[in-house]
Design an enzyme around this catalytic site. Structure first.
Site, PDB file in Angstrom:
ATOM      1  N   ARG A 274      11.557  -5.354   5.322  1.00  0.00           N
ATOM      2  CA  ARG A 274      11.225  -3.944   5.027  1.00  0.00           C
ATOM      3  C   ARG A 274      12.125  -2.975   5.792  1.00  0.00           C
ATOM      4  O   ARG A 274      12.403  -3.157   6.976  1.00  0.00           O
ATOM      5  CB  ARG A 274       9.766  -3.686   5.401  1.00  0.00           C
ATOM      6  CG  ARG A 274       9.381  -2.212   5.368  1.00  0.00           C
ATOM      7  CD  ARG A 274       7.902  -2.001   5.253  1.00  0.00           C
ATOM      8  NE  ARG A 274       7.180  -2.343   6.463  1.00  0.00           N
ATOM      9  CZ  ARG A 274       5.858  -2.282   6.563  1.00  0.00           C
ATOM     10  NH1 ARG A 274       5.125  -1.912   5.525  1.00  0.00           N
ATOM     11  NH2 ARG A 274       5.261  -2.608   7.689  1.00  0.00           N
TER      12      ARG A 274
ATOM     13  N   ARG B  30      -9.899   0.310   8.495  1.00  0.00           N
ATOM     14  CA  ARG B  30      -9.508  -1.076   8.759  1.00  0.00           C
ATOM     15  C   ARG B  30     -10.629  -1.858   9.419  1.00  0.00           C
ATOM     16  O   ARG B  30     -10.448  -3.036   9.695  1.00  0.00           O
ATOM     17  CB  ARG B  30      -8.306  -1.078   9.698  1.00  0.00           C
ATOM     18  CG  ARG B  30      -6.947  -1.286   9.001  1.00  0.00           C
ATOM     19  CD  ARG B  30      -5.937  -1.150  10.094  1.00  0.00           C
ATOM     20  NE  ARG B  30      -4.668  -1.722   9.927  1.00  0.00           N
ATOM     21  CZ  ARG B  30      -3.579  -1.100   9.487  1.00  0.00           C
ATOM     22  NH1 ARG B  30      -3.667   0.108   9.002  1.00  0.00           N
ATOM     23  NH2 ARG B  30      -2.417  -1.699   9.505  1.00  0.00           N
TER      24      ARG B  30
ATOM     25  N   LYS C 283       0.837  -1.210   0.000  1.00  0.00           N
ATOM     26  CA  LYS C 283       0.000   0.000   0.000  1.00  0.00           C
ATOM     27  C   LYS C 283       0.871   1.259   0.000  1.00  0.00           C
ATOM     28  O   LYS C 283       0.668   2.161  -0.806  1.00  0.00           O
ATOM     29  CB  LYS C 283      -0.955   0.012   1.220  1.00  0.00           C
ATOM     30  CG  LYS C 283      -1.896  -1.189   1.256  1.00  0.00           C
ATOM     31  CD  LYS C 283      -2.855  -1.148   2.431  1.00  0.00           C
ATOM     32  CE  LYS C 283      -2.183  -1.271   3.784  1.00  0.00           C
ATOM     33  NZ  LYS C 283      -1.473  -2.539   4.009  1.00  0.00           N
TER      34      LYS C 283
ATOM     35  N   ARG D 142      10.889  -1.179  11.352  1.00  0.00           N
ATOM     36  CA  ARG D 142       9.833  -0.875  12.313  1.00  0.00           C
ATOM     37  C   ARG D 142       9.813  -1.875  13.462  1.00  0.00           C
ATOM     38  O   ARG D 142      10.046  -3.061  13.250  1.00  0.00           O
ATOM     39  CB  ARG D 142       8.478  -0.883  11.597  1.00  0.00           C
ATOM     40  CG  ARG D 142       8.134   0.432  10.944  1.00  0.00           C
ATOM     41  CD  ARG D 142       6.937   0.353  10.061  1.00  0.00           C
ATOM     42  NE  ARG D 142       5.779  -0.316  10.650  1.00  0.00           N
ATOM     43  CZ  ARG D 142       4.604  -0.423  10.043  1.00  0.00           C
ATOM     44  NH1 ARG D 142       4.428   0.121   8.839  1.00  0.00           N
ATOM     45  NH2 ARG D 142       3.605  -1.045  10.626  1.00  0.00           N
TER      46      ARG D 142
ATOM     47  N   ARG E  90      -0.694  -9.175  13.481  1.00  0.00           N
ATOM     48  CA  ARG E  90      -1.270  -8.169  12.569  1.00  0.00           C
ATOM     49  C   ARG E  90      -2.034  -8.841  11.427  1.00  0.00           C
ATOM     50  O   ARG E  90      -3.073  -8.353  10.989  1.00  0.00           O
ATOM     51  CB  ARG E  90      -0.163  -7.259  12.019  1.00  0.00           C
ATOM     52  CG  ARG E  90       0.323  -6.251  13.079  1.00  0.00           C
ATOM     53  CD  ARG E  90       1.723  -5.755  12.797  1.00  0.00           C
ATOM     54  NE  ARG E  90       1.853  -5.017  11.571  1.00  0.00           N
ATOM     55  CZ  ARG E  90       3.002  -4.896  10.891  1.00  0.00           C
ATOM     56  NH1 ARG E  90       4.114  -5.452  11.338  1.00  0.00           N
ATOM     57  NH2 ARG E  90       3.047  -4.200   9.776  1.00  0.00           N
TER      58      ARG E  90
HETATM   59  P1  ADP Z   1       2.092  -1.953   3.237  1.00  0.00           P
HETATM   60  O1  ADP Z   1       2.085  -0.444   3.192  1.00  0.00           O
HETATM   61  O2  ADP Z   1       0.914  -2.549   2.515  1.00  0.00           O
HETATM   62  O3  ADP Z   1       2.252  -2.521   4.610  1.00  0.00           O
HETATM   63  P2  ADP Z   1       4.689  -1.646   1.895  1.00  0.00           P
HETATM   64  O4  ADP Z   1       4.367  -0.787   0.721  1.00  0.00           O
HETATM   65  O5  ADP Z   1       5.408  -1.019   3.030  1.00  0.00           O
HETATM   66  O6  ADP Z   1       3.373  -2.436   2.408  1.00  0.00           O
HETATM   67  O7  ADP Z   1       5.532  -2.900   1.352  1.00  0.00           O
HETATM   68  C1  ADP Z   1       5.964  -3.918   2.248  1.00  0.00           C
HETATM   69  C2  ADP Z   1       7.347  -4.399   1.826  1.00  0.00           C
HETATM   70  O8  ADP Z   1       7.241  -5.124   0.598  1.00  0.00           O
HETATM   71  C3  ADP Z   1       8.348  -3.281   1.566  1.00  0.00           C
HETATM   72  O9  ADP Z   1       9.615  -3.741   1.995  1.00  0.00           O
HETATM   73  C4  ADP Z   1       8.309  -3.097   0.042  1.00  0.00           C
HETATM   74  O10 ADP Z   1       9.561  -2.628  -0.468  1.00  0.00           O
HETATM   75  C5  ADP Z   1       8.006  -4.500  -0.446  1.00  0.00           C
HETATM   76  N1  ADP Z   1       7.159  -4.557  -1.629  1.00  0.00           N
HETATM   77  C6  ADP Z   1       6.103  -3.746  -1.929  1.00  0.00           C
HETATM   78  N2  ADP Z   1       5.532  -4.110  -3.106  1.00  0.00           N
HETATM   79  C7  ADP Z   1       6.225  -5.184  -3.547  1.00  0.00           C
HETATM   80  C8  ADP Z   1       6.121  -6.016  -4.714  1.00  0.00           C
HETATM   81  N3  ADP Z   1       5.174  -5.827  -5.646  1.00  0.00           N
HETATM   82  N4  ADP Z   1       7.025  -7.026  -4.850  1.00  0.00           N
HETATM   83  C9  ADP Z   1       7.974  -7.225  -3.913  1.00  0.00           C
HETATM   84  N5  ADP Z   1       8.136  -6.494  -2.792  1.00  0.00           N
HETATM   85  C10 ADP Z   1       7.257  -5.473  -2.612  1.00  0.00           C
HETATM   86  P1  AMP Z   2       0.470   0.324   9.481  1.00  0.00           P
HETATM   87  O1  AMP Z   2       1.566   1.350   9.403  1.00  0.00           O
HETATM   88  O2  AMP Z   2      -0.671   0.625   8.559  1.00  0.00           O
HETATM   89  O3  AMP Z   2       1.001  -1.075   9.309  1.00  0.00           O
HETATM   90  O4  AMP Z   2      -0.128   0.426  10.959  1.00  0.00           O
HETATM   91  C1  AMP Z   2       0.674   0.215  12.094  1.00  0.00           C
HETATM   92  C2  AMP Z   2      -0.202   0.054  13.332  1.00  0.00           C
HETATM   93  O5  AMP Z   2      -0.922   1.283  13.589  1.00  0.00           O
HETATM   94  C3  AMP Z   2      -1.285  -1.024  13.256  1.00  0.00           C
HETATM   95  O6  AMP Z   2      -0.802  -2.322  13.568  1.00  0.00           O
HETATM   96  C4  AMP Z   2      -2.299  -0.514  14.291  1.00  0.00           C
HETATM   97  O7  AMP Z   2      -1.863  -0.762  15.617  1.00  0.00           O
HETATM   98  C5  AMP Z   2      -2.233   1.004  14.064  1.00  0.00           C
HETATM   99  N1  AMP Z   2      -3.204   1.416  13.008  1.00  0.00           N
HETATM  100  C6  AMP Z   2      -2.901   1.949  11.795  1.00  0.00           C
HETATM  101  N2  AMP Z   2      -4.024   2.225  11.115  1.00  0.00           N
HETATM  102  C7  AMP Z   2      -5.065   1.841  11.902  1.00  0.00           C
HETATM  103  C8  AMP Z   2      -6.474   1.840  11.741  1.00  0.00           C
HETATM  104  N3  AMP Z   2      -7.052   2.302  10.620  1.00  0.00           N
HETATM  105  N4  AMP Z   2      -7.225   1.372  12.766  1.00  0.00           N
HETATM  106  C9  AMP Z   2      -6.658   0.942  13.906  1.00  0.00           C
HETATM  107  N5  AMP Z   2      -5.347   0.877  14.109  1.00  0.00           N
HETATM  108  C10 AMP Z   2      -4.532   1.328  13.125  1.00  0.00           C
END
Ligand code: ADP
Ligand code: AMP
Length: 219
Positions: free
Chosen positions: A127, A88, A13, A160, A171
């Site tokens: 990541r 969410r 995302k 993170r 999660r």
């Molecule tokens: P989200 O925001 O959904 O949690 P991220 O955009 O942070 O996910 O992506 C999670 C991890 O996967 C990051 O390390 C990113 O570089 C990697 N990633 C994202 N899209 C792809 C893809 N299409 N193929 C491989 N790795 C990806």
């Molecule tokens: P994310 O960066 O989207 O992976 O979110 C990290 C953490 O923030 C999650 O595991 C939740 O604890 C909190 N969080 C983020 N977005 C939401 C949401 N829309 N509702 C509730 N908790 C959230």
């Protein structure tokens, strides 16, 4: 125009938000980034969210909805934004719809990045995120040009605290139980676009841009 990015933790995302933000000239509203910012600054919101975030649980709806509605009341969101990580829960989705409706607005589309659950653990444990601009990298799939340094802003990269195996598993459980029902919610409103997220980052981006261009032409 308000867009939502849907998908499991690690679906991509944040990675794809960058592309949509550029294509549509809209701000990126990432609930996780807003919580982490509050936590870093030791604000009341940060204190309220901390234990939930550490445990991989959702921050209660009341707190999350308030934070997001305050964010989208800012002038930069007057023409829309790209939500990442929000909503969410069904409760959050309904609150967002109600708030937008009051202003005669609505969600344009929820873009669902579909990824098989087997690949998520590797994506999240590998990541690295920029401390300054929050851009995500991956040690194998999408490494920065220089180790530990953001390509875009030269900020420091970090892992993170919740990207550990135990918290990731929690999660994902939370995602399947509480967030997956949103797919049905937006599908029923005919507002769900599915994209295959299990392909190269650029290919996912191309599919999304193609969809957005089609949308712009219809307007
Ligand atoms: P989200 O925001 O959904 O949690 P991220 O955009 O942070 O996910 O992506 C999670 C991890 O996967 C990051 O390390 C990113 O570089 C990697 N990633 C994202 N899209 C792809 C893809 N299409 N193929 C491989 N790795 C990806
Ligand atoms: P994310 O960066 O989207 O992976 O979110 C990290 C953490 O923030 C999650 O595991 C939740 O604890 C909190 N969080 C983020 N977005 C939401 C949401 N829309 N509702 C509730 N908790 C959230």
């Amino acid at each position: 125009m308000f867009f939502i990015l849907l998908g499991a933790p690690g679906a991509g995302k944040g990675t794809q938000a960058d592309i949509i933000v550029k294509e549509m000239s809209l701000p990126h509203v990432a609930s996780g980034d807003l919580f982490r910012h509050a936590l870093k600054n030791g604000t009341e919101l940060g204190k309220q969210a901390e234990s939930y975030m550490k445990g991989g649980k959702l921050v209660p709806d009341e707190i999350t909805i308030k934070m997001i509605l305050e964010r989208i009341a800012q002038p930069d969101c007057k023409n829309g934004c790209v939500f990442d990580g929000f909503p969410r829960t069904i409760e959050q989705a309904k609150a967002l719809d109600a708030a937008l409706e009051k202003q005669g607005k609505s969600i344009e589309e929820a873009i669902y990045i579909e990824v098989p659950s087997e690949v998520l653990l590797d994506r999240l444990t590998g990541r690295w995120v920029c401390r300054t601009c929050q851009s995500p990298y991956h040690q194998k799939n999408s490494p920065p040009r220089k180790e530990g340094v953001c390509d875009k802003c030269s900020g420091e990269l970090y892992q993170r605290a919740d990207d550990t195996e135990v918290t990731i598993k929690e999660r994902l459980k939370v995602y399947f139980a509480q967030t997956m029902p949103l797919l049905d919610y937006y599908e029923k409103k005919d507002r769900l676009f599915k994209v295959n997220g299990n392909q190269h980052i650029d290919s996912v981006g191309k599919d999304i841009v193609k969809f957005l261009k089609g949308l712009k032409q219809k307007k």
